[in-house]
Design a protein around this motif. Structure first.
Motif, PDB file in Angstrom:
ATOM      1  N   ALA A 238      21.515 -26.526-112.940  1.00 14.77           N
ATOM      2  CA  ALA A 238      22.481 -27.276-113.700  1.00 14.77           C
ATOM      3  C   ALA A 238      22.382 -28.779-112.728  1.00 14.77           C
ATOM      4  CB  ALA A 238      24.170 -26.833-113.826  1.00 14.77           C
ATOM      5  N   GLY A 239      22.251 -29.804-114.458  1.00 16.75           N
ATOM      6  CA  GLY A 239      22.407 -31.371-114.007  1.00 16.75           C
ATOM      7  C   GLY A 239      20.682 -30.941-114.167  1.00 16.75           C
ATOM      8  N   PRO A 240      20.563 -33.035-114.813  1.00 16.88           N
ATOM      9  CA  PRO A 240      19.368 -33.474-114.782  1.00 16.88           C
ATOM     10  C   PRO A 240      18.679 -32.786-113.951  1.00 16.88           C
ATOM     11  CG  PRO A 240      20.910 -35.462-114.050  1.00 16.88           C
ATOM     12  CD  PRO A 240      21.712 -33.962-113.810  1.00 16.88           C
ATOM     13  N   THR A 241      17.432 -33.825-113.721  1.00 15.49           N
ATOM     14  CA  THR A 241      16.255 -33.657-112.467  1.00 15.49           C
ATOM     15  C   THR A 241      16.318 -34.982-112.115  1.00 15.49           C
ATOM     16  OG1 THR A 241      14.508 -33.821-113.985  1.00 15.49           O
ATOM     17  CG2 THR A 241      14.540 -32.272-114.336  1.00 15.49           C
ATOM     18  N   PHE A 242      15.565 -34.843-111.023  1.00 20.21           N
ATOM     19  CA  PHE A 242      15.713 -36.609-110.270  1.00 20.21           C
ATOM     20  C   PHE A 242      15.719 -37.460-110.296  1.00 20.21           C
ATOM     21  CE2 PHE A 242      14.106 -39.530-107.143  1.00 20.21           C
ATOM     22  CZ  PHE A 242      14.901 -39.824-106.605  1.00 20.21           C
ATOM     23  N   GLN A 243      13.696 -37.371-111.369  1.00 18.65           N
ATOM     24  CA  GLN A 243      13.201 -38.021-112.708  1.00 18.65           C
ATOM     25  C   GLN A 243      14.285 -38.674-113.749  1.00 18.65           C
ATOM     26  OE1 GLN A 243       9.115 -39.542-112.297  1.00 18.65           O
ATOM     27  NE2 GLN A 243      11.562 -41.020-113.316  1.00 18.65           N
ATOM     28  N   GLU A 244      15.347 -37.370-114.284  1.00 20.86           N
ATOM     29  CA  GLU A 244      15.676 -37.907-115.093  1.00 20.86           C
ATOM     30  C   GLU A 244      16.897 -38.328-114.968  1.00 20.86           C
ATOM     31  OE1 GLU A 244      14.840 -33.804-118.356  1.00 20.86           O
ATOM     32  OE2 GLU A 244      16.519 -34.013-116.434  1.00 20.86           O
ATOM     33  N   TRP A 245      17.395 -38.347-113.991  1.00 20.48           N
ATOM     34  CA  TRP A 245      18.527 -38.719-113.047  1.00 20.48           C
ATOM     35  C   TRP A 245      17.846 -40.245-112.702  1.00 20.48           C
ATOM     36  CZ3 TRP A 245      18.774 -41.441-108.063  1.00 20.48           C
ATOM     37  CH2 TRP A 245      19.781 -41.488-107.444  1.00 20.48           C
TER      38      TRP A 245
END
Length: 250
Positions: A238-245
């Motif tokens: 779940a949640g964003p990838t590290f890059q998206e975050w």
């Protein structure tokens, strides 16, 4: 809609702030418990008053360093106090955030979290555990520990996850129906990468060159390299990838 009253241990911490936000958004009253709010899970100061009328404790309190003995003592004491004061207050259950792979760890902070799980599970109140991957913010800590233009970061596999996603899953677990005999649930982010790869993305923003290393000297580095601390096949992703975050961070 019925509401459940919560107390959040570690409410002002990295994960705790998100837990409090999620509870507020869902209309559940939450008592924030931390030393900043006058509640100490180690000395017991303020615990009895904070837990008055509380239905569920969410425990996301953590120790501030990775030193195994000190972290173990912190978790052992906090677990016993939450059980003791919680039982006296009539609390129904405790939900706690742990770390994926804690059950396989032999040393370091993860081994301390295993003790935390064991002490909680041996107490009088029912306990629900959510094991999470390392948080996105952990990558920044790795760079902060090495001030300068070059940082050496372990090229160990991880599946970093957003604190917000963990908070949402932990609240769901705390509120869910009893499911005896089910495996301890896990949550991780959607993308597998090494810590060094993630650190290089952050390092590019900070002007820091990241060099991947083999993890020598890190507790259980061989286990980590073999994927022992990666999510299992039934984990929730779940949640964003590290890059998206990272793209959302100032």
């Amino acid at each position: 809609m019925s509401t459940t009253k919560f107390a959040v241990a570690g409410a002002t911490g990295r994960l705790g702030r998100h837990v409090v936000d999620v509870l507020a958004e869902r209309g559940h009253p939450a008592v924030p418990m931390s030393r900043a709010t006058g509640v100490d899970v180690i000395t017991g100061e303020g615990l009895a008053d904070a837990l008055t009328g509380v239905d569920v404790i969410i425990d996301v309190a953590s120790w501030h360093s990775s030193e195994q003995d000190a972290a173990t003592e912190f978790f052992r004491t906090s677990a016993r106090n939450l059980h003791e004061y919680g039982q006296q207050a009539g609390v129904a259950r405790i939900a706690v955030a742990s770390i994926i792979g804690a059950d396989r760890a032999t040393a370091g902070f993860l081994a301390a979290k295993k003790v935390h799980e064991d002490v909680l599970l041996s107490g009088p109140l029912p306990v629900r555990i959510l094991r999470a991957a390392q948080f996105h913010e952990f990558v920044g800590q790795l760079l902060d520990w090495q001030p300068g233009d070059v940082a050496y970061v372990p090229a160990l596999p991880s599946q970093l996850v957003a604190c917000r996603a963990v908070a949402e899953e932990l609240v769901d677990l705390a509120l869910g129906a009893d499911a005896p005999g089910t495996p301890i649930p896990e949550i991780a982010g959607p993308r597998r990468e090494t810590l060094a790869e993630a650190a290089a993305l952050l390092g590019a923003r900070r002007g820091v060159k990241v060099v991947g290393v083999d993890g020598s000297g890190i507790p259980d580095a061989e286990l980590a390299a073999d994927g022992a601390f990666l999510p299992g096949p039934h984990a929730r992703l779940a949640g964003p990838t590290f890059q998206e975050w990272l793209d959302t961070q100032p």
